[in-house]
Scaffold this active site. Structure first.
Site, mmCIF file in Angstrom:
data_model
loop_
_atom_site.group_PDB
_atom_site.id
_atom_site.type_symbol
_atom_site.label_atom_id
_atom_site.label_comp_id
_atom_site.label_asym_id
_atom_site.label_seq_id
_atom_site.Cartn_x
_atom_site.Cartn_y
_atom_site.Cartn_z
ATOM 1 N N ASP A 277 78.547 6.050 17.847
ATOM 2 C CA ASP A 277 78.470 7.042 16.762
ATOM 3 C C ASP A 277 79.100 8.365 17.196
ATOM 4 O O ASP A 277 78.594 9.040 18.100
ATOM 5 C CB ASP A 277 76.975 7.205 16.417
ATOM 6 C CG ASP A 277 76.752 8.024 15.170
ATOM 7 O OD1 ASP A 277 77.703 8.647 14.675
ATOM 8 O OD2 ASP A 277 75.604 8.045 14.696
ATOM 9 N N ASP B 289 76.467 8.511 5.654
ATOM 10 C CA ASP B 289 75.247 7.698 5.636
ATOM 11 C C ASP B 289 74.796 7.291 4.232
ATOM 12 O O ASP B 289 74.825 8.091 3.302
ATOM 13 C CB ASP B 289 74.097 8.460 6.298
ATOM 14 C CG ASP B 289 74.303 8.604 7.798
ATOM 15 O OD1 ASP B 289 75.431 8.323 8.270
ATOM 16 O OD2 ASP B 289 73.362 9.000 8.487
HETATM 17 C C1 GLA Z 1 74.300 9.034 12.130
HETATM 18 C C2 GLA Z 1 74.643 7.604 11.715
HETATM 19 C C3 GLA Z 1 73.367 6.910 11.284
HETATM 20 C C4 GLA Z 1 72.352 6.908 12.421
HETATM 21 C C5 GLA Z 1 72.099 8.333 12.886
HETATM 22 C C6 GLA Z 1 71.264 8.368 14.146
HETATM 23 O O1 GLA Z 1 73.874 9.799 11.055
HETATM 24 O O2 GLA Z 1 75.592 7.596 10.705
HETATM 25 O O3 GLA Z 1 73.656 5.578 10.879
HETATM 26 O O4 GLA Z 1 72.847 6.131 13.465
HETATM 27 O O5 GLA Z 1 73.305 9.025 13.155
HETATM 28 O O6 GLA Z 1 71.093 9.642 14.660
#
Ligand code: GLA
Length: 399
Positions: free
Chosen positions: A156, A224
């Site tokens: 990520d 997200d």
């Molecule tokens: C980001 C990702 C999410 C999750 C969070 C965790 O927002 O897009 O899917 O993994 O981080 O902190």
């Protein structure tokens, strides 16, 4: 004489090179691990639990994946998202925090259930939740994951964005990002363990154009998801035009499922599942598997919907038409049939009609209503009332 000896030496040299190639190629980190031939299926901790996870939670979810029938329906990966990370020791080796006393034992447990374990990190110094990332420790971390028995890494971007910002130009920032993903790809491949490699950088810089080459088996195409119809629909219907970038081993990822988290009704969750199946999207459940209603289980484990998602041809579907809030999407399947979704984005029921001629079929086709599990017979077109925010998912084949 001289030239004969020379060409003899050249031949020997060529043989040695060929031999080395044959012996070493399978272990070189240039080799693609044969994973994710169909979109990965499993569960991820983030959507429901966020930071409230520990060893017991993950074991409980693995247990429930088996007892609910999800494993038998094809769900395989149990993925720990952010907040497992602890500190690095003097050698730089990452350790889990106190919520996860023994990661290897946890992996062994998950494997003993016939499942696989996934983990999460960032190419930056910090993850999104502010935990330790893999920046400058890629090789060590990949080796640690492999030693624990991890089968899947979600990587990520988060913390790397600060470093990218200071790079001076969008081109330099792009380079930093791609290099960081490639660095972890190589580190993972060097372990010799076939891990699924999942990019999470929210679709920046049209990742679908370069993700596969940089080693991704799947790449998030958006920010997200949230457990409400508007966000799910924005993401799902926003995937139009990306079909050509996906295929066996490398998939567009419109984010994890929200089915069962309670923010949408059954018609909306059916839309979520149907759209993700037409999109050949990874199916990573994001709910609490240990407390599912029979309805949620039925939504997540519908064999015919999963068969569409997991179709062996690996061709992603796309939008065929849109008239206001009424959208028709279709996906070609390996047996020559097509999955067709009649989606109603309007907040009230609407009549929809599909002419199969418009989908490339000449003669009447055999139509099956997938969610109703009913053969509807042979027809040239089909008219139906689609519920508010709902879908009628058809599988049609030439007759
Ligand atoms: C980001 C990702 C999410 C999750 C969070 C965790 O927002 O897009 O899917 O993994 O981080 O902190």
């Amino acid at each position: 004489m001289k030239s004969k000896r020379k060409s003899g030496r050249r031949l020997t040299h060529q043989w040695i090179c060929l031999l080395l190639l044959l012996v070493c190629a399978p272990f070189s980190y240039g080799q693609l691990p044969d994973v994710a031939r169909t979109p990965p299926m499993g569960w991820n901790s983030w959507n429901h639990f966020a930071g409230k996870i520990d060893d017991a939670t993950i074991r409980g979810q693995a247990d429930a994946m088996v007892s609910s029938g999800m494993r038998d329906a094809g769900y395989l990966y149990v993925n720990i998202d952010d907040t497992w990370e602890g500190k690095r020791d003097a050698q730089g080796i990452i350790h889990p925090n106190s919520k996860f006393p023994d990661m290897k034992a946890l992996a062994d447990y998950v494997h003993s259930k016939g499942l696989k374990l996934g983990i999460y990190s960032s190419p930056g110094p910090k993850t999104c939740a502010g935990f330790e990332g893999s920046y400058d420790h890629e090789v060590q971390d990949a080796q640690t994951y492999a030693a624990w028995g991890v089968d899947y890494l979600k990587y990520d971007l988060c913390g790397l964005r600060e470093i990218m910002k200071n790079s001076g130009s969008p081109e330099a920032a792009h380079k930093i990002m791609v290099n960081a993903y490639v660095k972890m790809r190589d580190a993972l491949r060097r372990t010799g363990r076939p891990l699924v490699y999942s990019f999470c950088q929210y679709g920046n810089d049209a990742v679908w154009r370069w993700g596969a080459e940089a080693g991704a088996n799947l790449w998030r195409t958006t920010g997200d998801i949230m457990d409400n119809y508007t966000r799910m629909a924005d993401i799902g219907f926003g995937q139009a035009g990306l079909a050509s970038y996906a295929g066996p081993g490398h998939w567009n990822d419109p984010d994890m499922l929200e089915v069962g988290n309670g923010g949408m009704n059954s018609d909306e969750y059916r839309t979520h599942m149907s759209l993700w199946a037409i999109l050949a999207a990874p199916l990573l459940a994001g709910n609490d598997l240990a407390s599912m209603s029979p309805e949620t289980i039925a939504l997540l484990t519908n064999r015919e919907v999963i068969a569409i998602d997991q179709d062996s041809a690996g061709k992603q579907g796309d939008r065929v038409s849109a008239e206001g809030p009424l959208e028709i999407w279709a996906r070609p399947l390996a047996d020559g049939s097509k999955a067709v979704g009649l989606f109603n984005r309007h907040p009230g029921p609407m009549e929809m009609q599909v002419n199969f001629h418009d989908l490339g079929f000449r003669n009447p086709v055999k139509v099956r209503d997938v969610w109703a599990a009913k053969d509807l017979g042979s027809m040239e077109s089909h008219k139906v009332i689609v519920p508010a925010h709902g879908v009628v998912l058809l599988r049609i084949s030439g007759s």
